[in-house]
Motif scaffolding. Structure first.
Motif, PDB file in Angstrom:
ATOM      1  N   ALA A   3       0.313  -1.198   0.223  1.00 25.95           N
ATOM      2  CA  ALA A   3       0.028   0.087   0.330  1.00 25.95           C
ATOM      3  C   ALA A   3       0.928   1.569   0.414  1.00 25.95           C
ATOM      4  N   MET A   4       2.377   1.184   1.032  1.00 28.42           N
ATOM      5  CA  MET A   4       2.753   2.091   0.271  1.00 28.42           C
ATOM      6  C   MET A   4       3.441   2.582  -0.703  1.00 28.42           C
ATOM      7  N   ARG A   5       4.033   1.283  -1.126  1.00 27.77           N
ATOM      8  CA  ARG A   5       4.583   1.772  -2.395  1.00 27.77           C
ATOM      9  C   ARG A   5       3.670   2.312  -3.759  1.00 27.77           C
ATOM     10  N   ASP A   6       1.912   1.361  -3.803  1.00 26.85           N
ATOM     11  CA  ASP A   6       1.120   2.467  -4.116  1.00 26.85           C
ATOM     12  C   ASP A   6       0.974   4.184  -4.015  1.00 26.85           C
ATOM     13  N   GLU A   7       0.975   4.376  -2.659  1.00 27.77           N
ATOM     14  CA  GLU A   7       0.764   5.445  -2.694  1.00 27.77           C
ATOM     15  C   GLU A   7       1.976   6.121  -3.075  1.00 27.77           C
ATOM     16  N   LEU A   8       2.692   6.141  -2.646  1.00 27.65           N
ATOM     17  CA  LEU A   8       4.089   6.451  -3.868  1.00 27.65           C
ATOM     18  C   LEU A   8       4.082   7.133  -4.700  1.00 27.65           C
ATOM     19  N   HIS A   9       3.514   5.119  -5.602  1.00 25.33           N
ATOM     20  CA  HIS A   9       3.299   5.768  -6.866  1.00 25.33           C
ATOM     21  C   HIS A   9       2.837   6.822  -7.442  1.00 25.33           C
ATOM     22  N   SER A  10       1.128   6.992  -6.945  1.00 26.78           N
ATOM     23  CA  SER A  10       0.214   8.112  -6.765  1.00 26.78           C
ATOM     24  C   SER A  10       0.505   9.513  -6.684  1.00 26.78           C
ATOM     25  N   LEU A  11       1.593   9.591  -5.732  1.00 28.40           N
ATOM     26  CA  LEU A  11       2.313  10.702  -5.299  1.00 28.40           C
ATOM     27  C   LEU A  11       3.092  11.497  -6.497  1.00 28.40           C
TER      28      LEU A  11
END
Length: 69
Positions: A3-11
């Protein structure tokens, strides 16, 4: 992907192109620092295990300093 990698990607995807490079630089610096810390910790574990063996401290110091004679 976590989830944190997904968030980083999104940001990162939301950043303007001119702001991506500084973020990448920051991540690279953190990655290099993490590797240095891991390497230093490994050398300390080796030093602890080899304590008292003649010449080990000098060899490890040479490896740490990057001089391989």
């Amino acid at each position: 992907m976590s989830a944190m990698r997904d968030e980083l990607h999104s940001l990162v995807d939301q950043l303007p192109d001119d702001r991506v490079q500084p973020v990448i630089a920051l991540v690279r610096e953190n990655l290099l620092a993490s590797r240095r810390i891991q390497a230093a910790a490994a050398l300390e574990r080796i030093r602890d295990r080899m304590r008292g063996v003649t010449g080990v401290d000098e060899e490890l110091d040479q490896l740490r300093e990057g001089s391989r004679g």
